[in-house]
Design a protein around this motif. Sequence first.
Motif, PDB file in Angstrom:
ATOM      1  N   GLU A  24      39.614  40.315  51.731  1.00 45.17           N
ATOM      2  CA  GLU A  24      40.610  41.101  50.998  1.00 45.17           C
ATOM      3  C   GLU A  24      41.038  42.330  51.810  1.00 45.17           C
ATOM      4  OE1 GLU A  24      41.314  41.533  46.529  1.00 45.17           O
ATOM      5  OE2 GLU A  24      39.884  43.132  47.018  1.00 45.17           O
ATOM      6  N   GLU A  25      40.074  43.004  52.430  1.00 57.78           N
ATOM      7  CA  GLU A  25      40.394  44.176  53.262  1.00 57.78           C
ATOM      8  C   GLU A  25      41.326  43.816  54.411  1.00 57.78           C
ATOM      9  OE1 GLU A  25      36.584  45.559  54.558  1.00 57.78           O
ATOM     10  OE2 GLU A  25      36.011  46.269  52.557  1.00 57.78           O
ATOM     11  N   GLY A  27      43.630  41.736  54.324  1.00 55.98           N
ATOM     12  CA  GLY A  27      44.960  41.452  53.794  1.00 55.98           C
ATOM     13  C   GLY A  27      45.251  40.008  53.451  1.00 55.98           C
ATOM     14  N   ASP A  29      45.969  36.873  51.360  1.00 56.72           N
ATOM     15  CA  ASP A  29      46.570  36.751  50.031  1.00 56.72           C
ATOM     16  C   ASP A  29      45.730  35.890  49.095  1.00 56.72           C
ATOM     17  OD1 ASP A  29      49.140  38.174  50.459  1.00 56.72           O
ATOM     18  OD2 ASP A  29      49.354  36.632  51.999  1.00 56.72           O
TER      19      ASP A  29
END
Length: 158
Positions: A24-25, A27, A29
Amino acid sequence: MRIGVLILPELPWFTAQSLWRRAEELGFDHAWTYDHLAWRSLRDAPWFGAMPTLAAAAVVTTRMRLGTLVASSNFRHPVSFAKEIITLDDVSAGRFTLGIGAGGDGWDATMLGQRAWSRRERAERFVEFVHLLDRLLRDPATCNAAQPKQHPSELNRT
């Protein structure tokens, strides 16, 4: 364009949670995990369940979509699986995406002690499974007089 990542459910959660957070960090999706009972060369190593893994990932992430790659109708019952889907969708605040398929003839097909289904049997089971799963997820009350398609080796068991 949206970009996703596959994270295998092979590590204890103490270690795996950092992979989900990092995805998640970075980026991504969406992030996926395999929904298999075992995986090829890892069949004798730790292999964790997809739905519990995704529920845990939902707790340590906030934005990224989460999904199964792909859930198999070979070894799931539509009623209990619908409950797992509803729960995961709730825990993830609507970020769950269901990837579902007819399954294959690899390790998952025989791990529970049955003979592997033919392609035709898997396709028939898949059609029925998706129909029932859709009804269970959409309708407030669902009744089905027929039993889900059973493996031929189970039909004469007492």
